[in-house]
Scaffold this motif. Structure first.
Motif, PDB file in Angstrom:
ATOM      1  N   PHE A 106       0.822  -1.211   0.000  1.00  0.00           N
ATOM      2  CA  PHE A 106       0.000   0.000   0.000  1.00  0.00           C
ATOM      3  C   PHE A 106       0.858   1.265   0.000  1.00  0.00           C
ATOM      4  O   PHE A 106       0.459   2.285  -0.570  1.00  0.00           O
ATOM      5  CB  PHE A 106      -0.990  -0.007   1.157  1.00  0.00           C
ATOM      6  CG  PHE A 106      -2.112  -0.988   0.945  1.00  0.00           C
ATOM      7  CD1 PHE A 106      -3.006  -0.816  -0.097  1.00  0.00           C
ATOM      8  CD2 PHE A 106      -2.254  -2.094   1.754  1.00  0.00           C
ATOM      9  CE1 PHE A 106      -4.028  -1.718  -0.318  1.00  0.00           C
ATOM     10  CE2 PHE A 106      -3.271  -2.998   1.551  1.00  0.00           C
ATOM     11  CZ  PHE A 106      -4.157  -2.817   0.505  1.00  0.00           C
ATOM     12  N   CYS A 107       2.026   1.212   0.630  1.00  0.00           N
ATOM     13  CA  CYS A 107       2.959   2.350   0.551  1.00  0.00           C
ATOM     14  C   CYS A 107       3.440   2.545  -0.884  1.00  0.00           C
ATOM     15  O   CYS A 107       3.584   3.684  -1.344  1.00  0.00           O
ATOM     16  CB  CYS A 107       4.155   2.130   1.471  1.00  0.00           C
ATOM     17  SG  CYS A 107       3.801   2.312   3.211  1.00  0.00           S
ATOM     18  N   LEU A 108       3.685   1.455  -1.569  1.00  0.00           N
ATOM     19  CA  LEU A 108       4.098   1.543  -2.963  1.00  0.00           C
ATOM     20  C   LEU A 108       2.996   2.153  -3.831  1.00  0.00           C
ATOM     21  O   LEU A 108       3.265   3.007  -4.679  1.00  0.00           O
ATOM     22  CB  LEU A 108       4.496   0.158  -3.482  1.00  0.00           C
ATOM     23  CG  LEU A 108       5.058   0.096  -4.890  1.00  0.00           C
ATOM     24  CD1 LEU A 108       6.376   0.858  -4.971  1.00  0.00           C
ATOM     25  CD2 LEU A 108       5.254  -1.340  -5.317  1.00  0.00           C
ATOM     26  N   ILE A 109       1.758   1.751  -3.591  1.00  0.00           N
ATOM     27  CA  ILE A 109       0.629   2.328  -4.331  1.00  0.00           C
ATOM     28  C   ILE A 109       0.542   3.828  -4.056  1.00  0.00           C
ATOM     29  O   ILE A 109       0.356   4.632  -4.978  1.00  0.00           O
ATOM     30  CB  ILE A 109      -0.684   1.609  -3.958  1.00  0.00           C
ATOM     31  CG1 ILE A 109      -0.666   0.167  -4.474  1.00  0.00           C
ATOM     32  CG2 ILE A 109      -1.907   2.357  -4.486  1.00  0.00           C
ATOM     33  CD1 ILE A 109      -1.774  -0.701  -3.936  1.00  0.00           C
ATOM     34  N   TYR A 110       0.678   4.215  -2.791  1.00  0.00           N
ATOM     35  CA  TYR A 110       0.626   5.626  -2.406  1.00  0.00           C
ATOM     36  C   TYR A 110       1.722   6.421  -3.112  1.00  0.00           C
ATOM     37  O   TYR A 110       1.461   7.493  -3.673  1.00  0.00           O
ATOM     38  CB  TYR A 110       0.777   5.702  -0.883  1.00  0.00           C
ATOM     39  CG  TYR A 110       0.835   7.082  -0.299  1.00  0.00           C
ATOM     40  CD1 TYR A 110      -0.318   7.845  -0.144  1.00  0.00           C
ATOM     41  CD2 TYR A 110       2.033   7.623   0.137  1.00  0.00           C
ATOM     42  CE1 TYR A 110      -0.273   9.099   0.415  1.00  0.00           C
ATOM     43  CE2 TYR A 110       2.092   8.882   0.697  1.00  0.00           C
ATOM     44  CZ  TYR A 110       0.927   9.613   0.841  1.00  0.00           C
ATOM     45  OH  TYR A 110       0.984  10.865   1.393  1.00  0.00           O
ATOM     46  N   GLN A 111       2.931   5.891  -3.135  1.00  0.00           N
ATOM     47  CA  GLN A 111       4.041   6.594  -3.768  1.00  0.00           C
ATOM     48  C   GLN A 111       3.869   6.658  -5.287  1.00  0.00           C
ATOM     49  O   GLN A 111       4.257   7.641  -5.913  1.00  0.00           O
ATOM     50  CB  GLN A 111       5.378   5.935  -3.421  1.00  0.00           C
ATOM     51  CG  GLN A 111       5.797   6.131  -1.990  1.00  0.00           C
ATOM     52  CD  GLN A 111       6.245   7.544  -1.679  1.00  0.00           C
ATOM     53  OE1 GLN A 111       5.780   8.520  -2.251  1.00  0.00           O
ATOM     54  NE2 GLN A 111       7.169   7.659  -0.760  1.00  0.00           N
ATOM     55  N   VAL A 112       3.303   5.618  -5.875  1.00  0.00           N
ATOM     56  CA  VAL A 112       3.058   5.631  -7.323  1.00  0.00           C
ATOM     57  C   VAL A 112       2.038   6.710  -7.673  1.00  0.00           C
ATOM     58  O   VAL A 112       2.204   7.439  -8.663  1.00  0.00           O
ATOM     59  CB  VAL A 112       2.611   4.235  -7.824  1.00  0.00           C
ATOM     60  CG1 VAL A 112       2.010   4.301  -9.210  1.00  0.00           C
ATOM     61  CG2 VAL A 112       3.784   3.269  -7.800  1.00  0.00           C
ATOM     62  N   VAL A 113       0.977   6.847  -6.867  1.00  0.00           N
ATOM     63  CA  VAL A 113      -0.018   7.890  -7.121  1.00  0.00           C
ATOM     64  C   VAL A 113       0.625   9.266  -7.006  1.00  0.00           C
ATOM     65  O   VAL A 113       0.410  10.142  -7.844  1.00  0.00           O
ATOM     66  CB  VAL A 113      -1.227   7.746  -6.164  1.00  0.00           C
ATOM     67  CG1 VAL A 113      -2.154   8.944  -6.255  1.00  0.00           C
ATOM     68  CG2 VAL A 113      -1.990   6.464  -6.450  1.00  0.00           C
ATOM     69  N   LEU A 114       1.451   9.469  -5.966  1.00  0.00           N
ATOM     70  CA  LEU A 114       2.153  10.751  -5.818  1.00  0.00           C
ATOM     71  C   LEU A 114       3.113  10.991  -6.979  1.00  0.00           C
ATOM     72  O   LEU A 114       3.233  12.115  -7.476  1.00  0.00           O
ATOM     73  CB  LEU A 114       2.921  10.794  -4.495  1.00  0.00           C
ATOM     74  CG  LEU A 114       2.097  10.916  -3.227  1.00  0.00           C
ATOM     75  CD1 LEU A 114       3.010  10.887  -2.005  1.00  0.00           C
ATOM     76  CD2 LEU A 114       1.256  12.167  -3.237  1.00  0.00           C
ATOM     77  N   PHE A 115       3.800   9.947  -7.425  1.00  0.00           N
ATOM     78  CA  PHE A 115       4.756  10.074  -8.520  1.00  0.00           C
ATOM     79  C   PHE A 115       4.040  10.432  -9.831  1.00  0.00           C
ATOM     80  O   PHE A 115       4.496  11.298 -10.577  1.00  0.00           O
ATOM     81  CB  PHE A 115       5.535   8.759  -8.670  1.00  0.00           C
ATOM     82  CG  PHE A 115       6.573   8.777  -9.751  1.00  0.00           C
ATOM     83  CD1 PHE A 115       7.730   9.519  -9.600  1.00  0.00           C
ATOM     84  CD2 PHE A 115       6.388   8.054 -10.915  1.00  0.00           C
ATOM     85  CE1 PHE A 115       8.690   9.537 -10.597  1.00  0.00           C
ATOM     86  CE2 PHE A 115       7.335   8.065 -11.917  1.00  0.00           C
ATOM     87  CZ  PHE A 115       8.494   8.808 -11.750  1.00  0.00           C
TER      88      PHE A 115
END
Length: 163
Positions: A106-115
């Motif tokens: 879920f942290c990876l998903i969050y960072q991908v959305v921010l990216f």
């Protein structure tokens, strides 16, 4: 189980303080995702305490303090919390290692959305630099869960037994 608004406000203020605390430049890459950690903990452990309004306000507060685009963190938090809400009842039954793995996803998903939102706005930051914060967030998860359990769950159980 409901959580008192005062406890939620105190947790939000503490999360915001940890998120904007100044760190030296080399260590700043390893800053954990405190906002996401708090929202996911509340989503998984106290689902009635984590409403859409609370997630939106948390994200907007992170945006205002981070001097970024207003709504970027709010959007990423809402998308990630929506995806995590389907696993809320199963999550507490998992071992701590599996919880850390799920949190990392879920942290990876969050960072991908921010990216992606950063790329759409013209910011070109390497994605690899955000991977360090994912690792530290996952490593801090057992302690965050222990402290938050004592703050949110233990006190509400004691108050329920005394009444």
């Amino acid at each position: 189980m409901t959580v008192s608004p005062m406890r939620l406000f105190m947790a939000l203020c503490f999360m915001l303080m940890l998120s904007i605390m100044p760190l030296p430049q080399p260590i700043d890459l390893f800053r954990p995702l405190w906002g996401l950690t708090l929202v996911l903990y509340l989503q998984w452990s106290v689902p009635k305490g984590c409403s859409v309004v609370f997630i939106l306000l948390s994200g907007l507060a992170l945006d205002a303090l981070g001097a970024g685009l207003m709504g970027q963190h709010a959007c990423a938090l809402l998308i990630t919390a929506w995806m995590a809400s389907s696993n809320a009842q199963r999550f507490r039954l998992l071992t701590i290692g599996h919880q850390m793995l799920g949190l990392g996803i879920f942290c990876l998903i969050y960072q991908v959305v921010l990216f992606i939102t950063g790329l759409l706005l013209g910011y070109h930051a390497p994605f690899s630099s955000s991977l360090f914060s994912i690792v530290t967030t996952v490593l801090f998860w057992p302690w965050v869960q222990l402290i938050a359990d004592r703050m949110f769950l233990t006190l509400s159980i004691k108050s329920r037994l005394s009444s």
